[in-house]
Design a protein around this motif. Sequence first.
Motif, short mmCIF file in Angstrom:
data_model
loop_
_atom_site.label_atom_id
_atom_site.label_comp_id
_atom_site.label_asym_id
_atom_site.label_seq_id
_atom_site.Cartn_x
_atom_site.Cartn_y
_atom_site.Cartn_z
N VAL A 42 0.83 -1.22 0.00
CA VAL A 42 0.00 0.00 0.00
C VAL A 42 0.86 1.26 0.00
O VAL A 42 1.99 1.25 0.49
CB VAL A 42 -0.95 0.02 1.22
N PRO A 43 0.30 2.36 -0.56
CA PRO A 43 1.04 3.63 -0.53
C PRO A 43 0.99 4.24 0.87
O PRO A 43 -0.09 4.36 1.45
CB PRO A 43 0.27 4.51 -1.53
N SER A 45 2.84 7.62 3.01
CA SER A 45 3.73 8.78 2.93
C SER A 45 4.92 8.60 3.87
O SER A 45 4.81 7.98 4.92
CB SER A 45 2.97 10.03 3.37
N THR A 59 4.19 6.71 9.25
CA THR A 59 3.15 6.62 10.28
C THR A 59 1.93 6.00 9.63
O THR A 59 1.44 6.50 8.61
CB THR A 59 2.81 8.02 10.82
N ARG A 61 -1.93 4.08 9.81
CA ARG A 61 -3.16 3.73 10.53
C ARG A 61 -3.66 2.38 10.05
O ARG A 61 -3.80 2.15 8.84
CB ARG A 61 -4.25 4.79 10.30
N VAL A 63 -6.14 0.09 8.99
CA VAL A 63 -7.55 0.13 8.55
C VAL A 63 -7.97 -1.15 7.85
O VAL A 63 -9.16 -1.44 7.75
CB VAL A 63 -7.85 1.33 7.62
N GLY A 64 -7.04 -1.91 7.31
CA GLY A 64 -7.39 -3.10 6.54
C GLY A 64 -6.24 -4.10 6.58
O GLY A 64 -5.30 -3.97 7.37
N ALA A 66 -3.56 -4.90 4.67
CA ALA A 66 -2.15 -4.52 4.49
C ALA A 66 -1.66 -3.63 5.63
O ALA A 66 -0.57 -3.85 6.18
CB ALA A 66 -1.98 -3.81 3.15
N THR A 67 -2.45 -2.63 5.98
CA THR A 67 -1.99 -1.70 7.02
C THR A 67 -1.97 -2.37 8.40
O THR A 67 -1.11 -2.07 9.22
CB THR A 67 -2.85 -0.42 7.04
N GLU A 221 -5.59 11.32 -2.12
CA GLU A 221 -5.47 9.87 -1.95
C GLU A 221 -6.41 9.17 -2.91
O GLU A 221 -7.57 9.56 -3.04
CB GLU A 221 -5.85 9.46 -0.54
N ARG A 222 -5.92 8.15 -3.56
CA ARG A 222 -6.75 7.25 -4.34
C ARG A 222 -6.14 5.86 -4.20
O ARG A 222 -4.98 5.72 -3.78
CB ARG A 222 -6.76 7.61 -5.84
C1 LIG Z 1 -0.25 8.86 -1.63
C2 LIG Z 1 -0.86 8.20 -0.43
C3 LIG Z 1 -0.27 8.36 0.80
C4 LIG Z 1 -0.81 7.73 1.93
N1 LIG Z 1 -0.19 7.91 3.12
C5 LIG Z 1 -0.65 7.28 4.21
C6 LIG Z 1 0.02 7.42 5.46
O1 LIG Z 1 1.02 8.13 5.60
N2 LIG Z 1 -0.47 6.72 6.52
C7 LIG Z 1 -1.59 5.92 6.41
O2 LIG Z 1 -1.98 5.31 7.41
N3 LIG Z 1 -2.26 5.78 5.25
C8 LIG Z 1 -1.81 6.42 4.14
N4 LIG Z 1 -2.46 6.27 2.95
C9 LIG Z 1 -3.68 5.43 2.90
C10 LIG Z 1 -3.29 3.94 2.80
O3 LIG Z 1 -2.64 3.70 1.59
C11 LIG Z 1 -4.56 3.08 2.90
O4 LIG Z 1 -5.07 3.17 4.21
C12 LIG Z 1 -4.24 1.63 2.57
O5 LIG Z 1 -4.07 1.51 1.19
C13 LIG Z 1 -5.36 0.70 3.05
O6 LIG Z 1 -5.00 -0.61 2.66
P1 LIG Z 1 -5.47 -1.89 3.51
O7 LIG Z 1 -5.23 -3.11 2.71
O8 LIG Z 1 -4.88 -1.85 4.88
O9 LIG Z 1 -6.99 -1.63 3.71
P2 LIG Z 1 -8.20 -1.97 2.69
O10 LIG Z 1 -8.67 -3.35 3.02
O11 LIG Z 1 -7.79 -1.66 1.29
O12 LIG Z 1 -9.24 -0.89 3.17
C14 LIG Z 1 -9.76 -0.88 4.50
C15 LIG Z 1 -10.68 0.32 4.66
O13 LIG Z 1 -9.95 1.54 4.42
C16 LIG Z 1 -10.52 2.24 3.32
N5 LIG Z 1 -9.42 2.74 2.48
C17 LIG Z 1 -8.60 2.02 1.70
N6 LIG Z 1 -7.71 2.79 1.09
C18 LIG Z 1 -7.99 4.05 1.48
C19 LIG Z 1 -7.43 5.32 1.17
N7 LIG Z 1 -6.41 5.46 0.31
N8 LIG Z 1 -7.97 6.39 1.76
C20 LIG Z 1 -9.00 6.28 2.60
N9 LIG Z 1 -9.59 5.12 2.93
C21 LIG Z 1 -9.10 4.01 2.38
C22 LIG Z 1 -11.35 1.22 2.54
O14 LIG Z 1 -12.43 1.86 1.89
C23 LIG Z 1 -11.83 0.32 3.66
O15 LIG Z 1 -12.94 0.88 4.31
C24 LIG Z 1 -1.98 6.91 1.81
C25 LIG Z 1 -2.58 6.77 0.57
C26 LIG Z 1 -2.04 7.39 -0.55
C27 LIG Z 1 -2.70 7.21 -1.88
#
Ligand SMILES: Cc1cc2nc3c(=O)[nH]c(=O)nc-3n(C[C@H](O)[C@H](O)[C@H](O)COP(=O)(O)OP(=O)(O)OC[C@H]3O[C@@H](n4cnc5c(N)ncnc54)[C@H](O)[C@@H]3O)c2cc1C
Length: 262
Positions: A42-43, A45, A59, A61, A63-64, A66-67, A221-222
Motif C-alpha cells: 500500500v502507498p 507517505s 506513520t 493507521r 484500517v485493513g 495490508a496496514t 489519496e486514491r
Molecule cells: C499517496 C498516499 C499516501 C498515503 N499515506 C498514508 C500514510 O502516511 N499513513 C496511512 O496510514 N495511510 C496512508 N495512505 C492510505 C493507505 O494507503 C490506505 O489506508 C491503505 O491503502 C489501506 O489498505 P489496507 O489493505 O490496509 O486496507 P483496505 O482493506 O484496502 O481498506 C480498509 C478500509 O480503508 C478504506 N481505504 C482504503 N484505502 C484508502 C485510502 N487510500 N484512503 C481512505 N480510505 C481508504 C477502505 O475503503 C476500507 O474501508 C496513503 C494513501 C495514498 C494514496
Amino acid sequence: MPVRAARQDLADTWTLELESADVFPFDPGQFTMLSALGAGEVPISISGDSAANGTLVHTVRAVGLATRAICRSQPGDVLTVRGPFGNAWPLGEAVGRDVVIVAGGIALAPLRAAILRLLANADRYGRLVLLHGGRSPDQLLYADELEAWRERGLDAWTTVDSAGPEWLGHVGVVPNLIRRAAFDGERAIAFVCGPEVMMRFTLTALERRGVTADRVYVSLERNMQCGIGLCGHCQLGPTLLCRDGPVFRYDEVEPLLRVREL
Ligand SMILES: Cc1cc2nc3c(=O)[nH]c(=O)nc-3n(C[C@H](O)[C@H](O)[C@H](O)COP(=O)(O)OP(=O)(O)OC[C@H]3O[C@@H](n4cnc5c(N)ncnc54)[C@H](O)[C@@H]3O)c2cc1C
C-alpha cells in the motif's frame, strides 16, 4: 528494510522507523509502496525527516489487511519498500512566505516531513502555522511532538470535533481555526491534507483570508497499486495520482474533484 523501532501513537496508529542501509533520498510529500510480506502493498507517505540518513519513517493507521499487517511489525521484522514515488510539497515556492499547514487526523503524517524541513530552515520563511484537527483529544497525532515544534517557532493550533470537560482547547472543525490564526493571507501559501470535504471547506476559509487557490496545495489519496503510473488504479481524469501527484495545486485539480465518482 528491517524495522528498527515501532511506536504506538494512537489506538490504531503506529510510527515505524525502518533501517535503510543505503541512503534513501526523498522529498517531503513523497510516498513509498510498503508491505509486510504477503499481506499486500500500500502507498504510505514518508513522515520522517528527509535530512536524516539511514532511517526511513512512516506513520500508518491500521484500517485493513495490508496496514494491519504493517502495524503489527516488531523491531527486527522486515518490510518491503519501493519508492520514493510521487511529487513533493513545494517548499521552494514557500520561501519568503507565511506557510499555513492544515491537516485533518492521520493526514498530519504526510505533512510531518514538510514541517520538519520548514522548522529546520525557519529563517527562510515567514510565519509557520499548523492547524490540526482530530475527532477527539485521544485521536490527535504527534501530540507529544507539538510542544517541541512550538518551541522551534511553529504556531500550532489543535481542535477536536468533540471532547469531555478535561479538554481546554478548541472544539470544532479545523477550517474554523483559519479565521483566527495569525498569517498574511495576501502572501501566504497553504499545504492541506485531509478528507476531501474538509479540504473544500478549508479552501473556502483560506480564500476568505485572501489565500487564493493558486497558492493552496493539497495531497490527494486514491487506490494505488503500481506507484509508477502504469496500472491506472489511481487515475483522476487525465492525471495519475502516483505519477503526477499526490500533491496538486488546488486550482488545477478542483474541477476534477467536482465530478462525482471520477
Ligand atoms: C499517496 C498516499 C499516501 C498515503 N499515506 C498514508 C500514510 O502516511 N499513513 C496511512 O496510514 N495511510 C496512508 N495512505 C492510505 C493507505 O494507503 C490506505 O489506508 C491503505 O491503502 C489501506 O489498505 P489496507 O489493505 O490496509 O486496507 P483496505 O482493506 O484496502 O481498506 C480498509 C478500509 O480503508 C478504506 N481505504 C482504503 N484505502 C484508502 C485510502 N487510500 N484512503 C481512505 N480510505 C481508504 C477502505 O475503503 C476500507 O474501508 C496513503 C494513501 C495514498 C494514496
